[in-house]
Design an enzyme around this catalytic site. Sequence first.
Site, mmCIF file in Angstrom:
data_model
loop_
_atom_site.group_PDB
_atom_site.id
_atom_site.type_symbol
_atom_site.label_atom_id
_atom_site.label_comp_id
_atom_site.label_asym_id
_atom_site.label_seq_id
_atom_site.Cartn_x
_atom_site.Cartn_y
_atom_site.Cartn_z
ATOM 1 N N LYS A 1 64.060 39.701 36.047
ATOM 2 C CA LYS A 1 62.679 39.300 35.781
ATOM 3 C C LYS A 1 62.710 38.202 34.714
ATOM 4 O O LYS A 1 62.416 38.441 33.543
ATOM 5 C CB LYS A 1 61.879 40.518 35.302
ATOM 6 C CG LYS A 1 60.367 40.356 35.372
ATOM 7 C CD LYS A 1 59.663 41.518 34.689
ATOM 8 C CE LYS A 1 59.756 42.793 35.498
ATOM 9 N NZ LYS A 1 58.958 43.891 34.850
ATOM 10 N N GLU B 1 73.299 47.004 35.864
ATOM 11 C CA GLU B 1 71.963 47.303 35.343
ATOM 12 C C GLU B 1 70.967 47.430 36.493
ATOM 13 O O GLU B 1 71.193 46.900 37.578
ATOM 14 C CB GLU B 1 71.495 46.171 34.406
ATOM 15 C CG GLU B 1 71.577 46.510 32.933
ATOM 16 C CD GLU B 1 70.478 47.458 32.470
ATOM 17 O OE1 GLU B 1 69.937 48.229 33.290
ATOM 18 O OE2 GLU B 1 70.163 47.448 31.274
ATOM 19 N N ASP B 2 69.846 48.110 36.206
ATOM 20 C CA ASP B 2 68.788 48.176 37.214
ATOM 21 C C ASP B 2 67.899 46.936 37.153
ATOM 22 O O ASP B 2 67.581 46.335 38.166
ATOM 23 C CB ASP B 2 67.967 49.462 37.090
ATOM 24 C CG ASP B 2 67.341 49.660 35.708
ATOM 25 O OD1 ASP B 2 67.660 48.897 34.771
ATOM 26 O OD2 ASP B 2 66.530 50.595 35.559
ATOM 27 N N ASP C 1 61.641 53.434 36.823
ATOM 28 C CA ASP C 1 60.619 54.439 36.594
ATOM 29 C C ASP C 1 59.500 53.933 35.691
ATOM 30 O O ASP C 1 59.602 52.883 35.053
ATOM 31 C CB ASP C 1 61.243 55.667 35.926
ATOM 32 C CG ASP C 1 61.531 55.433 34.444
ATOM 33 O OD1 ASP C 1 61.000 56.192 33.609
ATOM 34 O OD2 ASP C 1 62.265 54.471 34.116
ATOM 35 N N PHE D 1 55.010 45.045 36.787
ATOM 36 C CA PHE D 1 55.649 46.335 36.511
ATOM 37 C C PHE D 1 56.114 46.946 37.825
ATOM 38 O O PHE D 1 55.304 47.335 38.661
ATOM 39 C CB PHE D 1 54.690 47.283 35.794
ATOM 40 C CG PHE D 1 55.413 48.392 35.076
ATOM 41 C CD1 PHE D 1 55.973 49.447 35.774
ATOM 42 C CD2 PHE D 1 55.574 48.357 33.702
ATOM 43 C CE1 PHE D 1 56.670 50.453 35.125
ATOM 44 C CE2 PHE D 1 56.268 49.368 33.037
ATOM 45 C CZ PHE D 1 56.815 50.407 33.758
ATOM 46 N N VAL D 2 57.445 47.001 38.014
ATOM 47 C CA VAL D 2 58.013 47.489 39.269
ATOM 48 C C VAL D 2 58.675 48.846 39.070
ATOM 49 O O VAL D 2 59.252 49.131 38.017
ATOM 50 C CB VAL D 2 59.027 46.481 39.848
ATOM 51 C CG1 VAL D 2 58.316 45.221 40.321
ATOM 52 C CG2 VAL D 2 60.114 46.122 38.838
ATOM 53 N N GLY E 1 68.304 54.317 35.205
ATOM 54 C CA GLY E 1 67.746 53.534 36.299
ATOM 55 C C GLY E 1 68.739 52.938 37.267
ATOM 56 O O GLY E 1 68.428 52.744 38.443
ATOM 57 N N ASP F 1 64.872 42.265 31.923
ATOM 58 C CA ASP F 1 63.613 41.585 31.619
ATOM 59 C C ASP F 1 63.738 40.816 30.307
ATOM 60 O O ASP F 1 64.025 39.627 30.306
ATOM 61 C CB ASP F 1 62.410 42.532 31.668
ATOM 62 C CG ASP F 1 62.689 43.894 31.066
ATOM 63 O OD1 ASP F 1 63.472 43.995 30.103
ATOM 64 O OD2 ASP F 1 62.107 44.874 31.550
#
Length: 198
Positions: free
Chosen positions: A143, A111-112, A171, A164-165, A56, A115
């Site tokens: 997040k 990192e992407d 993805d 949820f993005v 990601g 969470d």
Amino acid sequence: RDHRVGIETSPVEMHPDLESVLLPADVIQHRIRQLGEEISEDLSGDPIHLVGVLRGALPFLADLMRAIRAPVTMDLISVGSYGAGARSTGVVRIVKDLEDSIEGRTVLLVEDIVDTGLTLAYLRDLLADRHAAEIRICTFLDKPDARVRPIHLDYVGFTVPNRFVVGFGLDYAQRYRELPYVGILRPEIYTAGHRAEA
């Protein structure tokens, strides 16, 4: 600096599986340039070794690398925890390890999205065990409302709501990574995946 954003519909033509566009492409690129400046000022001097988390983080890593005004090297690591689902399993395993030693190097872990914090905490501890001189963490998205394990983030692109993005590398079941913006996925897309896992 707080980069919390609200949920807004952008005028760009969005993917039909999305309910809204959260971060348009131009907003993303502007923020990446700002991050590059911040990192360049903070870590000036020694070369910076970027460690990108596959898959990601790749679009973010590529753009961020070009925005940093310092000598950079790069490596990639891949860990598994999500599979095709929408929720983390909490179990982390290395799928692809680093090619190069990080001993004595200034490492920027890229990192992407953060969470739960479980995967990132595992990676931070792993890199620390390999004797990096310094480890800083840069994430495209944060997040915090989904956090399970507290973790310090040095650089944050955007703070986003607990939705949820997808897009810009993020993805769901390997889809939507190619979108140049970040959008909120319609719940009916991923709740079907939840039912399949049950």
